[in-house]
Design an enzyme around this catalytic site. Structure first.
Site, PDB file in Angstrom:
ATOM      1  N   ASP A  13      43.407  17.692  40.363  1.00  0.00           N
ATOM      2  CA  ASP A  13      42.720  18.784  41.138  1.00  0.00           C
ATOM      3  C   ASP A  13      43.935  19.768  41.572  1.00  0.00           C
ATOM      4  OD1 ASP A  13      40.330  17.721  41.187  1.00  0.00           O
ATOM      5  OD2 ASP A  13      40.662  16.412  43.000  1.00  0.00           O
ATOM      6  N   LYS A  16      44.013  23.034  37.347  1.00  0.00           N
ATOM      7  CA  LYS A  16      44.377  23.219  35.936  1.00  0.00           C
ATOM      8  C   LYS A  16      43.086  24.094  35.279  1.00  0.00           C
ATOM      9  CE  LYS A  16      43.691  18.772  35.678  1.00  0.00           C
ATOM     10  NZ  LYS A  16      43.644  18.537  37.267  1.00  0.00           N
ATOM     11  N   GLY A  40      36.634  17.977  37.398  1.00  0.00           N
ATOM     12  CA  GLY A  40      35.798  18.890  37.872  1.00  0.00           C
ATOM     13  C   GLY A  40      36.910  20.257  37.801  1.00  0.00           C
ATOM     14  N   HIS A  41      36.691  20.994  37.071  1.00  0.00           N
ATOM     15  CA  HIS A  41      37.616  22.191  36.718  1.00  0.00           C
ATOM     16  C   HIS A  41      36.923  23.669  37.144  1.00  0.00           C
ATOM     17  CE1 HIS A  41      40.199  19.619  33.711  1.00  0.00           C
ATOM     18  NE2 HIS A  41      39.966  19.106  34.974  1.00  0.00           N
TER      19      HIS A  41
HETATM   20  P1  GDP Z   1      41.438  21.238  38.622  1.00  0.00           P
HETATM   21  O1  GDP Z   1      40.680  19.838  38.439  1.00  0.00           O
HETATM   22  O2  GDP Z   1      42.979  20.900  38.459  1.00  0.00           O
HETATM   23  O3  GDP Z   1      41.061  22.166  37.475  1.00  0.00           O
HETATM   24  O4  GDP Z   1      41.296  21.766  40.111  1.00  0.00           O
HETATM   25  P2  GDP Z   1      39.894  21.989  40.856  1.00  0.00           P
HETATM   26  O5  GDP Z   1      39.329  22.895  40.401  1.00  0.00           O
HETATM   27  O6  GDP Z   1      39.177  20.469  41.007  1.00  0.00           O
HETATM   28  O7  GDP Z   1      40.749  22.262  42.364  1.00  0.00           O
HETATM   29  C1  GDP Z   1      41.473  23.290  42.471  1.00  0.00           C
HETATM   30  C2  GDP Z   1      40.792  24.236  43.568  1.00  0.00           C
HETATM   31  O8  GDP Z   1      41.771  25.145  44.009  1.00  0.00           O
HETATM   32  C3  GDP Z   1      39.545  25.084  42.833  1.00  0.00           C
HETATM   33  O9  GDP Z   1      38.651  25.196  44.195  1.00  0.00           O
HETATM   34  C4  GDP Z   1      40.285  26.336  42.461  1.00  0.00           C
HETATM   35  O10 GDP Z   1      39.350  27.439  42.637  1.00  0.00           O
HETATM   36  C5  GDP Z   1      41.397  26.319  43.781  1.00  0.00           C
HETATM   37  N1  GDP Z   1      42.635  27.367  43.388  1.00  0.00           N
HETATM   38  C6  GDP Z   1      43.234  27.284  42.132  1.00  0.00           C
HETATM   39  N2  GDP Z   1      44.600  27.709  42.451  1.00  0.00           N
HETATM   40  C7  GDP Z   1      44.231  28.263  43.385  1.00  0.00           C
HETATM   41  C8  GDP Z   1      45.266  29.005  44.309  1.00  0.00           C
HETATM   42  O11 GDP Z   1      46.420  29.471  43.818  1.00  0.00           O
HETATM   43  N3  GDP Z   1      45.021  29.421  45.517  1.00  0.00           N
HETATM   44  C9  GDP Z   1      44.123  28.920  46.136  1.00  0.00           C
HETATM   45  N4  GDP Z   1      43.729  29.332  47.471  1.00  0.00           N
HETATM   46  N5  GDP Z   1      42.887  28.270  45.420  1.00  0.00           N
HETATM   47  C10 GDP Z   1      43.376  27.895  44.051  1.00  0.00           C
HETATM   48  P1  IMO Z   2      40.382  16.833  37.743  1.00  0.00           P
HETATM   49  O1  IMO Z   2      40.340  16.824  36.176  1.00  0.00           O
HETATM   50  C1  IMO Z   2      40.849  14.091  40.808  1.00  0.00           C
HETATM   51  C2  IMO Z   2      39.996   9.797  40.434  1.00  0.00           C
HETATM   52  C3  IMO Z   2      38.904   9.313  41.265  1.00  0.00           C
HETATM   53  C4  IMO Z   2      39.511   7.758  41.669  1.00  0.00           C
HETATM   54  C5  IMO Z   2      40.190   7.446  40.219  1.00  0.00           C
HETATM   55  C6  IMO Z   2      39.004   6.790  39.395  1.00  0.00           C
HETATM   56  O2  IMO Z   2      39.370  17.409  38.404  1.00  0.00           O
HETATM   57  O3  IMO Z   2      41.695  16.769  38.280  1.00  0.00           O
HETATM   58  P2  IMO Z   2      37.378   7.520  37.549  1.00  0.00           P
HETATM   59  O4  IMO Z   2      35.851   7.876  38.047  1.00  0.00           O
HETATM   60  O5  IMO Z   2      38.129   8.416  36.784  1.00  0.00           O
HETATM   61  O6  IMO Z   2      37.198   6.144  37.255  1.00  0.00           O
HETATM   62  O7  IMO Z   2      37.905   7.569  39.229  1.00  0.00           O
HETATM   63  O8  IMO Z   2      40.387   8.803  39.770  1.00  0.00           O
HETATM   64  N1  IMO Z   2      39.574  10.974  39.660  1.00  0.00           N
HETATM   65  C7  IMO Z   2      40.007  12.405  39.989  1.00  0.00           C
HETATM   66  N2  IMO Z   2      40.936  12.608  41.032  1.00  0.00           N
HETATM   67  N3  IMO Z   2      40.568  14.762  39.977  1.00  0.00           N
HETATM   68  C8  IMO Z   2      40.019  14.515  38.809  1.00  0.00           C
HETATM   69  O9  IMO Z   2      39.856  15.057  37.784  1.00  0.00           O
HETATM   70  C9  IMO Z   2      39.766  12.950  38.879  1.00  0.00           C
HETATM   71  N4  IMO Z   2      39.197  12.044  38.070  1.00  0.00           N
HETATM   72  C10 IMO Z   2      39.281  10.887  38.475  1.00  0.00           C
HETATM   73  O10 IMO Z   2      38.594  10.067  42.744  1.00  0.00           O
HETATM   74  O11 IMO Z   2      40.362   7.636  42.477  1.00  0.00           O
HETATM   75 MG    MG Z   3      39.243  18.949  39.819  1.00  0.00          MG
END
Ligand code: GDP
Ligand code: IMO
Ligand code: MG
Length: 431
Positions: A13, A16, A40-41
């Site tokens: 999270d 990416k 979850g991207h």
């Molecule tokens: P990922 O799994 O690495 O793709 O990240 P997620 O999407 O799960 O979580 C990142 C969250 O931060 C999302 O809600 C993005 O929209 C948000 N986000 C990404 N870059 C920035 C930033 O520079 N500033 C803020 N405020 N939010 C961001």
């Molecule tokens: P992105 O790509 C954050 C965590 C789960 C749990 C552990 C194992 O959005 O960064 P799993 O279901 O993979 O067997 O769970 O890994 N986890 C993540 N945490 N971002 C993710 O993906 C994750 N994918 C799995 O919360 O702790």
């Molecule tokens: Mg994510």
């Protein structure tokens, strides 16, 4: 020509999705290489928010090719659901926009049941807090050599044979070990033969296609999921996911040769978050942690769970630089640190009178780590409209500089908001 890997440096999270979407502009191919719909991207484009779990984050560009490599585990129902949603948005996913590796393993209904049952059977302190998407059991079968691959469902006889063996074994586990209801062979067979028909035009040889692309001088972007500390080998085991999340797996997980990789961009959130259980040395349990959670909107993009928050940890960041061979950092969510008072950065750990400069392997030691912090000045200004390094408050620039120094890695991208344009592209890895 440049081939670039994007990976998470922390516990996932990091942002990416946003950075992949941003850099897709310079790429021809965007490829997922591991994980599944545990990811979850989030992308924010033209004010609209998209969350992709399985489809590569390059899919919003209609002239780019997306691919799902052999290292990914695919839940066909989720994949088809994402395709249907894109269809409804006016961005139909046609076979010329997506290839799925015939060698990618499928998440079967029993994997999801076993993921849930296994978590439920664990004592509180031992629960991993998985996403419940069947990830661990699916990779488990892959390693046990009993898994079902995407290509297998195109061969009904082979699929029947593999499914029959699995249903027999899984029903033993479900009913005898977990006292749960059994699954039915016929139901799964019917469901998956339906998926086979819909997915057949997309299933192919990703390795061959990528090799042809490379020879034709195309640019390839590899999109990691999860983060380095969730890596099955190098993370905080057993509180990890079930795949290698580090850059090396971009090659194994797609069938692409390591010598053709030009850059590795590590996505580093300006503070740290973790969702699910497991140790997190720089976690904050005070109002600063709450403030980061609220301001950062830190809720899991897959499960909606509140993310635990803490200070930036450069032990974790340095581990990531080493494990992935990171050539540039993308520091995200810098805007969230505005107006948080003075800041702290963890630079090493202590446990049982010993100093640690890398994450120790023993999980009990990891649980006992206390971070050693250095203080660093904060800034009050809202920086979400800043688009060049010169416009950043001095304290924010110093924060970035300190991260670069502590990690011995330059920042390639600074992100100051969720939208595509809320970004400072300092060094384009494709140039
Ligand atoms: P990922 O799994 O690495 O793709 O990240 P997620 O999407 O799960 O979580 C990142 C969250 O931060 C999302 O809600 C993005 O929209 C948000 N986000 C990404 N870059 C920035 C930033 O520079 N500033 C803020 N405020 N939010 C961001
Ligand atoms: P992105 O790509 C954050 C965590 C789960 C749990 C552990 C194992 O959005 O960064 P799993 O279901 O993979 O067997 O769970 O890994 N986890 C993540 N945490 N971002 C993710 O993906 C994750 N994918 C799995 O919360 O702790
Ligand atoms: Mg994510």
């Amino acid at each position: 020509m440049a081939n670039v890997i994007i990976i998470g440096t922390q516990w996932g999270d990091e942002g990416k999705g946003k950075i992949v979407d941003l850099l897709t502009r310079y790429a021809d191919y965007v490829v997922r290489f591991q994980g599944g719909n545990n990811a979850g991207h989030t992308l924010v484009v033209d004010g609209k928010k998209y969350i992709f779990h399985l489809i590569p984050s390059g899919i919003l560009y209609d002239n780019k090719k997306c691919m799902i490599g052999n290292g990914v585990v695919i839940d066909p129902e989720i994949l088809l659901g994402e395709m249907a949603e894109l269809d409804a948005t006016g961005l139909p996913v046609t076979p010329n926009r997506l290839t799925i590796s015939e060698n990618a393993h499928l998440i079967m209904p029993y994997h999801k049941l076993l993921d849930g049952a296994s978590e439920q059977s664990k004592e509180d302190g031992a629960k991993i807090g998985t996403t419940g998407r069947g990830i661990g059991p699916c990779y488990g079968d892959k390693i046990l050599r009993t898994g079902i691959k995407a290509g297998d469902i195109l061969d009904e006889a082979l699929f029947r044979e593999k499914l029959r063996e699995n249903v027999e074994e899984k029903n033993f586990l479900l009913t005898e070990k977990y006292q749960a209801a059994p699954i039915k062979f016929d139901d799964i067979l019917r469901e998956f033969l339906g998926y086979a028909e819909q997915l057949a035009p997309f299933i192919g040889n990703v390795s061959v296609e990528l090799d042809e692309a490379r020879k034709a001088g195309k640019h390839i972007l590899f999109e990691g999921a999860q983060g380095t500390q969730l890596d099955i080998d190098h993370g905080t085991y057993p509180f990890v996911t079930s795949s290698n999340t580090i850059a090396g797996n971009a090659c194994t997980g797609t069938g692409f040769g390591p010598a053709h990789i030009d850059a590795v961009i590590g996505i580093l959130k300006a503070y740290t978050t973790r969702v699910g259980s497991g140790p997190f040395p720089s976690e904050l349990f005070d109002e600063t942690g709450d403030a980061l959670q609220k301001k950062g909107g830190e809720f899991g993009a897959t499960t909606g769970r509140k993310r635990r928050c803490g200070w930036l940890d450069t032990v974790v960041a340095r581990d990531a630089v080493r494990l992935n061979g990171i050539t540039g950092l993308a520091i995200t969510k810098l805007d969230v640190l505005s107006n948080q008072g003075n800041l702290k950065i963890a630079t090493s750990y202590e446990a049982d009178g010993k100093r640690y400069h890398a994450m120790p392997g023993n999980i009990r030691t990891v649980e006992r780590l206390t971070p050693c912090y250095e203080d660093i000045a904060g800034w009050q200004e809202d920086i979400s409209r800043v688009r060049s390094i010169e416009e950043l408050p001095v304290a924010a620039r110093d924060y970035v500089k300190r991260v670069e120094d502590l990690t011995e890695t330059p920042a390639s991208v600074l992100s100051v908001g969720p939208a595509r344009d809320e970004t400072l592209l300092l060094r384009n890895p494709f140039e």
